[in-house]
Design an enzyme around this catalytic site. Structure first.
Site, PDB file in Angstrom:
ATOM      1  CE1 TYR A 174      12.172 -10.244 -10.741  1.00 46.19           C
ATOM      2  CE2 TYR A 174      11.799  -9.542 -13.004  1.00 46.19           C
ATOM      3  CZ  TYR A 174      12.544 -10.240 -12.061  1.00 46.19           C
ATOM      4  OH  TYR A 174      13.682 -10.905 -12.460  1.00 46.19           O
ATOM      5  CB  CYS A 175      11.326  -5.631  -6.446  1.00 48.08           C
ATOM      6  SG  CYS A 175       9.842  -4.897  -5.715  1.00 48.08           S
ATOM      7  CB  THR A 176      11.849  -9.044  -2.715  1.00 50.88           C
ATOM      8  OG1 THR A 176      13.184  -9.081  -3.196  1.00 50.88           O
ATOM      9  CG2 THR A 176      11.613 -10.219  -1.763  1.00 50.88           C
ATOM     10  CB  ILE A 203       9.515 -12.553  -6.269  1.00 56.79           C
ATOM     11  CG1 ILE A 203      10.210 -11.750  -7.366  1.00 56.79           C
ATOM     12  CG2 ILE A 203       9.840 -14.039  -6.404  1.00 56.79           C
ATOM     13  CD1 ILE A 203      11.711 -11.619  -7.162  1.00 56.79           C
TER      14      ILE A 203
END
Length: 318
Positions: A174-176, A203
């Protein structure tokens, strides 16, 4: 609220990124949008802010292009512009990691919706992998997430050896906003990992569609807001002031331009250190004036696309 913030990316071949950049810059100027947009042979990446009607027109125009028909915008409300300038640049990659040979539009990890990610993340055979930089995951991260000690995403390939012990697990990246996971998960597959997944939309989308459950702290974003809330289910603060170590989710850049560290700092320490991360940086002769925000926007190159293609030469792609 009268404004919107749009976060988006799309991996898709762009044959003439210089020409596309020129046309796209004109589009954004015409719609009074501000923000940062990167154009590359592998696709488009951007975060922009603008009035509701202007953002709607922009989204409709972009998605009308067949190359971006599958692009998804993450849309958030804002009271005003979250950027001060507009930059539209041509670069070798839409997120710099040094892996231009990897093409996520050909092969990448399995996309998980926010609800699918939430339902899968706590299973015994799962490892949740945060592929963001240290200053981002120190501000906020998923419970039990595995984080990497990296200052920049381009260091990610060097850290993959540390993940070898998890090859028999399901890796949930996961990342932004999802863009880094496209490259990270594709690289993991190239390196022999078999069960690789990614949080589609990152996110931000997880907060919008799943209430941000079990995301501890705040999410670092690359606009004037710096840190945003995503968890409305079980929120908490995990970051502490770099100086006095009290709980704080207020992020600054060190006022010393030769340091420029991203750190959490409470307002009291920010004032006491005049925006610096330490007394040493506070005394640096080139320390920037502190206005209470700890943000130092880059100056514009003042390029006006109305000058035309003949007067503009995009940086050479390497």
């Amino acid at each position: 609220m009268d404004y919107r913030v749009l976060l988006y990316y799309c991996y898709t071949p762009i044959e003439n990124p210089e020409l596309f950049r020129e046309e796209h810059h004109r589009l954004c100027l015409g719609l009074n949008l501000l923000g940062r947009i990167i154009v590359a042979p592998e696709g488009l990446n951007g975060t922009v802010s603008g009035r509701v009607a202007d953002c709607e027109a922009y989204m409709q125009t972009v998605k009308a292009d067949p190359r971006f028909a599958a692009l998804e915008f993450k849309v958030e409300e804002a009271p005003a512009h979250t950027f001060q300038k507009l930059h539209v640049r041509v670069k070798p990659e839409i997120v710099h990691v040094g892996l231009p040979h990897i093409k996520p539009y050909e092969r990448t990890g399995v996309h998980l919706s926010p609800t699918e990610f939430r339902d899968l993340k706590d299973q015994d055979d799962v490892v949740i992998l945060d592929v963001r930089s240290d200053y981002e995951h120190q501000l906020g991260r998923f419970k039990n997430a595995l984080t990497l000690d990296i200052e920049n995403f381009r260091e990610f390939p060097e850290k993959v050896e540390e993940l070898a012990q998890y090859k028999d697990k399901k890796i949930l990246t996961y990342c932004t906003g999802g863009i880094k996971c496209e490259k990270a998960s594709a690289f993991l597959l190239e390196q022999g990992f078999e069960n690789v997944y990614q949080l589609h939309g990152g996110i931000i989308k997880y907060g919008l569609e799943a209430g941000g459950e079990d995301f501890d702290g705040k999410c670092y974003v690359f606009d004037g807001r710096v840190a945003v809330d995503v968890n409305t289910v079980n929120p908490t603060i995990i970051s502490t002031c770099h100086h006095c170590h009290t709980p704080s989710a207020r992020m600054i850049n060190c006022a010393n331009p030769h340091c420029n560290r991203h750190v959490a700092m409470c307002e009291t320490c920010g004032q006491q250190l005049d925006g610096a991360c330490s007394t040493v940086c506070q005394q640096h002769p080139e320390k920037r004036p502190y206005d209470g925000t700890g943000a130092y926007p880059k100056s514009s190159n003042n390029y006006n696309p109305e000058q035309g293609l003949l007067s503009y030469r995009a940086p050479a792609l390497k």
